[in-house]
Design a protein around this motif. Structure first.
Motif, PDB file in Angstrom:
ATOM      1  N   HIS A   1      -9.832  -4.514   4.638  1.00  0.00           N
ATOM      2  CA  HIS A   1     -10.218  -4.922   3.292  1.00  0.00           C
ATOM      3  C   HIS A   1      -9.522  -4.121   2.195  1.00  0.00           C
ATOM      4  O   HIS A   1      -9.806  -4.312   1.022  1.00  0.00           O
ATOM      5  CB  HIS A   1     -11.732  -4.813   3.125  1.00  0.00           C
ATOM      6  N   GLN A   2      -8.633  -3.223   2.567  1.00  0.00           N
ATOM      7  CA  GLN A   2      -7.899  -2.446   1.571  1.00  0.00           C
ATOM      8  C   GLN A   2      -6.969  -3.383   0.823  1.00  0.00           C
ATOM      9  O   GLN A   2      -6.260  -4.184   1.411  1.00  0.00           O
ATOM     10  CB  GLN A   2      -7.084  -1.347   2.265  1.00  0.00           C
TER      11      GLN A   2
ATOM     12  N   ASP B   1      -1.588  -0.164   4.224  1.00  0.00           N
ATOM     13  CA  ASP B   1      -0.916  -0.309   2.925  1.00  0.00           C
ATOM     14  C   ASP B   1      -0.250  -1.671   2.784  1.00  0.00           C
ATOM     15  O   ASP B   1      -0.226  -2.249   1.703  1.00  0.00           O
ATOM     16  CB  ASP B   1       0.145   0.778   2.727  1.00  0.00           C
ATOM     17  N   VAL B   2       0.310  -2.176   3.856  1.00  0.00           N
ATOM     18  CA  VAL B   2       1.055  -3.433   3.783  1.00  0.00           C
ATOM     19  C   VAL B   2       0.261  -4.642   4.269  1.00  0.00           C
ATOM     20  O   VAL B   2       0.776  -5.752   4.318  1.00  0.00           O
ATOM     21  CB  VAL B   2       2.414  -3.335   4.524  1.00  0.00           C
ATOM     22  N   GLY B   3      -1.005  -4.433   4.629  1.00  0.00           N
ATOM     23  CA  GLY B   3      -1.907  -5.536   4.921  1.00  0.00           C
ATOM     24  C   GLY B   3      -1.814  -6.151   6.296  1.00  0.00           C
ATOM     25  O   GLY B   3      -2.302  -7.251   6.510  1.00  0.00           O
TER      26      GLY B   3
ATOM     27  N   PHE C   1       7.014  -5.179  -4.731  1.00  0.00           N
ATOM     28  CA  PHE C   1       5.941  -5.297  -5.729  1.00  0.00           C
ATOM     29  C   PHE C   1       4.601  -5.107  -5.035  1.00  0.00           C
ATOM     30  O   PHE C   1       4.332  -5.702  -3.992  1.00  0.00           O
ATOM     31  CB  PHE C   1       5.979  -6.678  -6.404  1.00  0.00           C
ATOM     32  N   PHE C   2       3.775  -4.271  -5.610  1.00  0.00           N
ATOM     33  CA  PHE C   2       2.429  -4.036  -5.101  1.00  0.00           C
ATOM     34  C   PHE C   2       1.450  -4.166  -6.241  1.00  0.00           C
ATOM     35  O   PHE C   2       1.738  -3.891  -7.361  1.00  0.00           O
ATOM     36  CB  PHE C   2       2.301  -2.624  -4.518  1.00  0.00           C
TER      37      PHE C   2
END
Length: 68
Positions: free
Chosen positions: A26-27, A19-21, A67-68
């Motif tokens: 590649h999400q 979720d936070v990379g 922020f997402f």
């Protein structure tokens, strides 16, 4: 007429590494469960866009903005 719908003002989700990379995957963005009650919290996205996007602002329990 009785209103059978209740507006959701808050949701909670423990963010995963994806979720936070931080995994390098590649999400793009957070994974949202396909529960209709949770989905109704978010803005609808256009069906015609190949990769629809919306920027969302969240406040955590400490009042910090995300922020997402």
């Amino acid at each position: 007429m009785e209103d059978h719908y209740q507006m959701i003002h808050a949701i909670s989700k423990v963010l995963s590494a994806n979720d936070v990379g931080v995994t390098g995957g590649h999400q793009a963005g957070i994974l949202i469960p396909k529960n209709p009650d949770i989905l109704s919290f978010f803005p609808t996205l256009g069906n015609k866009d190949k990769n629809p996007r919306a920027q969302l602002r969240f406040l955590d329990q400490d009042g910090r903005e995300w922020f997402f």
